[in-house]
Design an enzyme around this catalytic site. Structure first.
Site, PDB file in Angstrom:
ATOM      1  N   HIS A 183     -11.170  62.169 122.033  1.00  0.00           N
ATOM      2  CA  HIS A 183      -9.895  61.828 121.413  1.00  0.00           C
ATOM      3  C   HIS A 183      -8.968  61.141 122.422  1.00  0.00           C
ATOM      4  O   HIS A 183      -8.354  60.118 122.139  1.00  0.00           O
ATOM      5  CB  HIS A 183      -9.270  63.134 120.908  1.00  0.00           C
ATOM      6  CG  HIS A 183      -7.858  63.010 120.508  1.00  0.00           C
ATOM      7  ND1 HIS A 183      -7.491  62.636 119.247  1.00  0.00           N
ATOM      8  CD2 HIS A 183      -6.711  63.173 121.210  1.00  0.00           C
ATOM      9  CE1 HIS A 183      -6.177  62.579 119.190  1.00  0.00           C
ATOM     10  NE2 HIS A 183      -5.688  62.920 120.356  1.00  0.00           N
ATOM     11  N   GLU A 410     -28.251  54.822 115.511  1.00  0.00           N
ATOM     12  CA  GLU A 410     -27.556  55.805 116.345  1.00  0.00           C
ATOM     13  C   GLU A 410     -28.539  56.798 116.948  1.00  0.00           C
ATOM     14  O   GLU A 410     -28.157  57.661 117.728  1.00  0.00           O
ATOM     15  CB  GLU A 410     -26.547  56.595 115.504  1.00  0.00           C
ATOM     16  CG  GLU A 410     -25.565  55.722 114.751  1.00  0.00           C
ATOM     17  CD  GLU A 410     -24.546  56.532 113.987  1.00  0.00           C
ATOM     18  OE1 GLU A 410     -23.481  56.792 114.540  1.00  0.00           O
ATOM     19  OE2 GLU A 410     -24.837  56.905 112.840  1.00  0.00           O
ATOM     20  N   ASP A 434     -23.075  57.802 119.285  1.00  0.00           N
ATOM     21  CA  ASP A 434     -24.159  58.744 119.009  1.00  0.00           C
ATOM     22  C   ASP A 434     -25.443  58.330 119.718  1.00  0.00           C
ATOM     23  O   ASP A 434     -26.190  59.190 120.200  1.00  0.00           O
ATOM     24  CB  ASP A 434     -24.396  58.853 117.497  1.00  0.00           C
ATOM     25  CG  ASP A 434     -23.443  59.854 116.864  1.00  0.00           C
ATOM     26  OD1 ASP A 434     -23.296  60.952 117.431  1.00  0.00           O
ATOM     27  OD2 ASP A 434     -22.834  59.526 115.837  1.00  0.00           O
ATOM     28  N   CYS A 481     -20.768  48.931 116.882  1.00  0.00           N
ATOM     29  CA  CYS A 481     -19.506  49.492 116.397  1.00  0.00           C
ATOM     30  C   CYS A 481     -19.124  50.772 117.125  1.00  0.00           C
ATOM     31  O   CYS A 481     -18.162  51.420 116.760  1.00  0.00           O
ATOM     32  CB  CYS A 481     -19.552  49.724 114.894  1.00  0.00           C
ATOM     33  SG  CYS A 481     -20.786  50.928 114.407  1.00  0.00           S
TER      34      CYS A 481
HETATM   35  C1  PEP Z   1     -21.103  55.859 116.809  1.00  0.00           C
HETATM   36  O1  PEP Z   1     -21.746  56.902 116.784  1.00  0.00           O
HETATM   37  O2  PEP Z   1     -21.125  55.043 117.754  1.00  0.00           O
HETATM   38  C2  PEP Z   1     -20.218  55.519 115.690  1.00  0.00           C
HETATM   39  C3  PEP Z   1     -19.615  54.350 115.650  1.00  0.00           C
HETATM   40  O3  PEP Z   1     -20.022  56.477 114.735  1.00  0.00           O
HETATM   41  P1  PEP Z   1     -19.017  57.727 114.953  1.00  0.00           P
HETATM   42  O4  PEP Z   1     -18.281  57.520 116.238  1.00  0.00           O
HETATM   43  O5  PEP Z   1     -18.120  57.741 113.765  1.00  0.00           O
HETATM   44  O6  PEP Z   1     -19.995  58.845 114.980  1.00  0.00           O
HETATM   45 MG    MG Z   2     -21.918  57.970 114.902  1.00  0.00          MG
END
Ligand code: PEP
Ligand code: MG
Length: 566
Positions: A183, A410, A434, A481
């Site tokens: 966070h 992921e 992830d 992402c």
């Molecule tokens: C990730 O795991 O990189 C992702 C973009 O999904 P989240 O952070 O929502 O798990």
């Molecule tokens: Mg993720």
């Protein structure tokens, strides 16, 4: 003294340290010398005063901080908590001890629920400390508020602390806990605070010491020499003289377009994202809309949200992720079973598949919103681990009327079989948060393993490269992402590994745009090769930086150092 952590962005700063005060000690568990009535009066006053103080802080801060603090004030006024405290006082405890125990009980209950509710446990701790401080008449722990700018050193920050940071005073932030996807790190990135997280030695730095915080190198130098200070001042002057790259589409120095997209959790962030130059949305996290829901949202409810989102991006690509429930984001209506290792459990697409009607409803709502708006909707599934899951999702999405259906990569298995995965899906988007967690076997929520949560690790990059290669071979887009896309230099490396678009917090777009514009595709590919050949994350980062500074020394104009000051 020098120590390392995980740098967030590329900021550089120098200034005096102020440490976040340590929490108050646990109140002693000894019988009260006052009557129960007297203790009850003390706690009633203290809870009321705490709620008032928190609300006043909220009024002063405004915006999101006000929302966070109003929620905290409500915790201080919670009647169930008050009853619990009263019962403990009746059993002979002091007001301090009764409040401490009652808040701790609630905190443990939230922690047991895990995920985002678990994260709110920090807020309860904060209120508990405030109540005890009020009762004992000592200073309230929290972010220091001197009348001069300072570098804040803390173990980690509670959401309420981060919301309240006075950005005119905080020169930099260094935490001993927390990883790059925590966070605190995400907030630092959003607010462009020079920051290093997971720097375990940070707590040893004394108040008043001068430190240099170099986020690019993930390095903190304590009591620097005159020469080091002069070097930093020169670099800061050079950076602030730089004219920012104007807002425009993301592209490499040779003109190769690399669309820069925003990560959003609700449609309300859309206008800001567009203003910051987002060329669309690369990850819309739908679960954020429904975190507090106890029953599955209806098609109509969802359609309203999605229509609002898509309407903000006419003619632009918007990638929406199907509900990603489980592990750190539990949704009461999707999976309530207790799991020993929820990150390895029934999460993401697995949970949706076990509740297929919820998936079908979401896809229908998305298809309806798509039909009603002009955006280009792509939909992807989270946490896909197998080719069979990809086939399942693509089929069910198309059946619901989704025109472009992809998957998030992921899990290492789907990166390793990316050629087969991409044969079934229209696109892939790599969730590096992830992917790093699963590749390095390091819980992304855990400060003690934060150093391993580094997407620069060549093992992670090799997996990204697998997906990039498959994308090129099959002519399918491969986006990134995860938070890695927001690290400007790593973004260049990811493009060199085959990423065709990058999605990140909107505030990070400017820095990434600037960095992409410095290098050609040939250089990005060269840097990717160098990073892949390294033995670890720090080595990969250092090797790419060394290559760039070597080129700068040989005076190649496209290698001028970036001069952005975060
Ligand atoms: C990730 O795991 O990189 C992702 C973009 O999904 P989240 O952070 O929502 O798990
Ligand atoms: Mg993720």
């Amino acid at each position: 003294m020098e120590f390392h952590g995980v740098g967030i962005g590329r900021g550089l700063a120098v200034g005096p340290v102020l440490r976040m005060p340590e929490p108050l000690p646990e109140p002693a568990d000894q019988p009260s010398s006052l009557s129960a009535d007297a203790e009850q009066e003390r706690i009633t006053d203290a809870l009321a005063a705490t709620a008032v103080t928190i609300r006043l802080r909220g009024e002063k801060a405004g915006g999101t901080a006000k929302e966070v603090l109003d929620a905290q004030a409500l915790m201080a006024e919670d009647p169930t908590l008050a009853d619990d405290i009263a019962a403990k006082i009746q059993s002979g405890k002091t007001a301090e001890r009764a409040a401490f125990e009652a808040f701790a009980g609630f905190r443990d209950m939230l922690l047991g629920m895990g995920g985002y509710l678990g994260e709110r446990a920090n807020d309860l701790d904060d209120v508990s400390q405030r109540v005890v401080a009020e009762l004992t008449g000592v200073a309230v722990p929290g972010v220091p508020d001197p009348d001069y700018p300072f570098v804040l050193i803390a173990r980690d920050l509670a959401p309420a602390d981060t919301a309240l940071l006075d950005l005119d005073k905080i020169i930099a932030l260094v935490t001993s806990d927390g990883g790059p996807t925590s966070h605190t790190a995400i907030l630092a990135r959003e607010k462009s605070i020079v920051a290093i997280v997971g720097a375990t030695d940070a707590t040893q730095v004394a108040d008043g010491s001068t430190v240099i915080v170099d986020a690019t190198a993930g390095l903190v130098i304590v009591d620097p020499t005159e020469e080091q200070l002069a070097g930093v001042r020169t670099e800061l002057e050079a950076r602030s003289a730089e004219v920012p790259v104007p807002i425009g589409p993301g592209a490499l120095a040779d003109g190769t377009p690399i669309p820069l997209l925003a990560n959003l959790g609700s449609a309300t962030g859309a206008a800001d994202a567009v203003a910051l130059g987002a060329e669309g949305v690369g990850l819309f996290r739908t679960e954020f809309l429904f975190l507090d829901a106890t029953i599955a949202p209806t098609v109509a409810e969802q359609q309203e949200h999605y229509t609002a989102l898509l309407s903000a991006f006419p003619g632009k690509k918007v990638v929406v992720r199907a509900l990603d429930a489980g592990a750190d984001k539990p949704l009461a209506f999707l999976n309530t079973a207790h799991e020993e290792n929820p990150a390895l459990g029934l999460r993401g697409l697995r949970a949706l598949r076990a509740n297929e009607q919820i998936l079908r409803d979401q896809l229908t709502a998305l298809a309806n919103a798509d039909a009603a708006t002009d955006a280009e909707l792509w939909v992807m599934a989270p946490m896909v681990a197998t080719v069979e899951e990809t086939r399942y999702f693509a089929a069910i999405a198309r059946e619901a009327g989704i025109r472009t259906a992809g998957v998030m990569v992921e899990v290492p298995s789907s990166a390793l079989l990316a050629d087969r995965i991409l044969a079934e899906a229209d696109f892939a988007s790599i969730g590096t948060n992830d992917l790093t967690q699963y590749t390095l076997a390091a819980d992304r929520m855990l400060g003690s393993v934060a150093a391993l949560q580094d997407p620069w690790h060549p093992a992670v990059l090799r997996l990204v490269g697998e997906v990039g290669r498959a994308g090129v071979a099959l002519g399918k887009p491969v986006g990134i992402c995860g938070e890695a896309a927001a690290d400007p230099l790593l973004a260049v490396v990811l493009v060199g590994l085959g990423a065709t678009s990058l999605s990140m917090s909107a505030a990070a777009i400017a820095g990434v745009r600037e960095e992409l514009a410095r290098f050609t595709m040939a250089q990005a590919v060269e840097f990717a090769g160098i990073a892949l050949a390294a033995t670890g994350a720090n080595e990969a980062r250092a090797a790419v930086l060394a290559t760039i500074s070597k080129s700068e020394q040989s005076n190649q104009p496209e290698h001028q150092p970036s001069q952005k000051v975060e």
